[in-house]
Design an enzyme around this catalytic site. Structure first.
Site, PDB file in Angstrom:
ATOM      1  CG  ASN A 266      -3.641  -0.629  -0.819  1.00  0.00           C
ATOM      2  OD1 ASN A 266      -3.416  -1.468  -1.700  1.00  0.00           O
ATOM      3  ND2 ASN A 266      -4.697  -0.680  -0.025  1.00  0.00           N
TER       4      ASN A 266
ATOM      5  CB  CYS B 212      -6.669  -5.403  -2.125  1.00  0.00           C
ATOM      6  SG  CYS B 212      -6.869  -3.623  -2.314  1.00  0.00           S
TER       7      CYS B 212
ATOM      8  CG  HIS C 178      -3.088  -6.069   0.387  1.00  0.00           C
ATOM      9  ND1 HIS C 178      -2.607  -5.487  -0.761  1.00  0.00           N
ATOM     10  CD2 HIS C 178      -4.124  -5.293   0.794  1.00  0.00           C
ATOM     11  CE1 HIS C 178      -3.321  -4.405  -1.028  1.00  0.00           C
ATOM     12  NE2 HIS C 178      -4.244  -4.268  -0.098  1.00  0.00           N
TER      13      HIS C 178
END
Ligand code: UT7
Length: 323
Positions: A280, A114, A250
């Protein structure tokens, strides 16, 4: 004078299929209400059968080229941040290179889960500042739907597919925080936390595997580490929180985004949030949010933007730039 890596264009691509939370209610002991309240996610996009990461990435790349008014042949380098490449090799980046008709320059992948986009931005910045490249396409692209365990309600409702692309180009700056371009980078990783978030398969273990996560633990690390790395990057850039126009975090969980903004002393009015629509998307989440933020008229030329991310590794970091 110093060389800065300045934003020249941005674009994104999302697969057509939108999956609302309610769809999971038919197969799992979960609810729209639980997913919304615990994560902030309302829907996500899933790639169609046969639609791969490099396809999503190439669509985002084309959009960024259009935004910049450039051709693929104007690029010196292309970096794809991904943990879900089409094949073990060649890199997703070289596949994107072929798809967009870029036959010169060089292309490679960066894998920091990520945090991948922040790591890729840092790499592109270093290449531009050192004079190795003048124009670099930086893409975050993922198909996390391919590594979900559809029986694990604690993970499969959280992730989505997508891609975002940003073009950086060399420009002259005074070396102060008034310059446009990347102003600072702060990166970290700590492999002792590998069991908190990982895929239980891979080439060397001869399986594809599924994503496994200790959500509560990752959450705990996330707020603390993200606030710390963003603060460090702002200090390196010589930028105070009052001067920050946009935080583009993020997009994993609205509670992490809220908690981090609070620690940074920044109101949510100055945070770009897309987690409700994308879920996500790992390395794709920041460039997707940057692209949406710009398209919505939020991020404008001259704005100070702080990006920060954390994910498997653990690996985390932040980049401060003036758009
Ligand atoms: O991108 C990389 C970074 N990743 C992240 O940032 C993710 C970080 N973690 C999180 O976002 C959150 O920890 C989650 C959203 C994953 C979970 O939220 P939480 O508030 O930490 O919930 P929890 O894991 O403590 O679970 C609470 C309860 C549990 O039930 P019991 O043990 O209290 O009976 C879970 O089994 O919620 C249950 N649960 C669910 N219930 C309905 C877990 N998943 C679900 C679900 N639907 N989908």
């Amino acid at each position: 004078m110093s060389i800065r890596a300045k934003v020249a264009g941005i674009g994104h691509y999302l697969p057509q299929r939108v999956v609302p939370n309610a769809e999971f209610e038919t197969t799992l002991d979960t609810s729209d209400e639980w997913i919304r309240s615990r994560s902030g996610i309302e829907r996500r996009h899933f790639a169609a059968e046969g639609e791969t990461t490099s396809m999503l990435a190439a669509n985002a790349a084309e959009a960024a080229l259009k935004d910049a008014g450039l051709e693929a042949s104007d690029l010196d380098a292309l970096i794809v941040a991904t943990s879900t490449p089409d094949l073990t090799f060649p890199s997703a980046a070289t596949m994107v290179q072929a798809r967009i008709g870029m036959s010169g320059g060089f292309a490679f992948d960066v894998q920091a889960v990520c945090a991948g986009f922040v790591y890729a931005l840092s790499t592109a910045n270093a290449m531009i500042v050192s004079g190795q490249a003048k124009r670099v396409m930086v893409i975050g692209a993922e198909t996390f739907s391919r590594i979900m365990d559809w029986t694990d309600r604690a993970t499969c409702v959280l992730f989505g597919d997508g891609a975002g692309a940003l073009i950086l180009e060399a420009s002259e700056g005074a070396g102060t925080s008034a310059d446009r371009g990347i102003l600072s980078v702060d990166l970290h990783s700590d492999g002792q936390f590998r069991d908190l978030l990982y895929v239980d398969g891979g080439v060397s273990t001869q399986s594809t595997g599924h994503l496994r996560m200790e959500g509560k633990e990752v959450f705990r690390h996330a707020v603390e580490k993200l606030a710390k790395t963003a603060t460090a990057a702002m200090e390196k850039a010589g930028v105070t929180s009052e001067e920050v126009d946009w935080v583009v975090p993020h997009q994993a969980n609205i509670r992490i985004i809220n908690g981090t903004a609070k620690k940074l002393g920044l109101p949510m009015e100055r945070v770009v949030v897309t987690v409700q629509d994308h879920g996500n998307t790992s390395a794709a989440s920041i460039p997707l949010a940057l692209s949406v933020g710009k398209a919505e008229g939020k991020i404008k030329q001259g704005d100070i933007v702080v990006t920060e991310a954390i994910g498997g590794g653990l690996a985390w970091g932040a980049v401060v730039l003036r758009w």
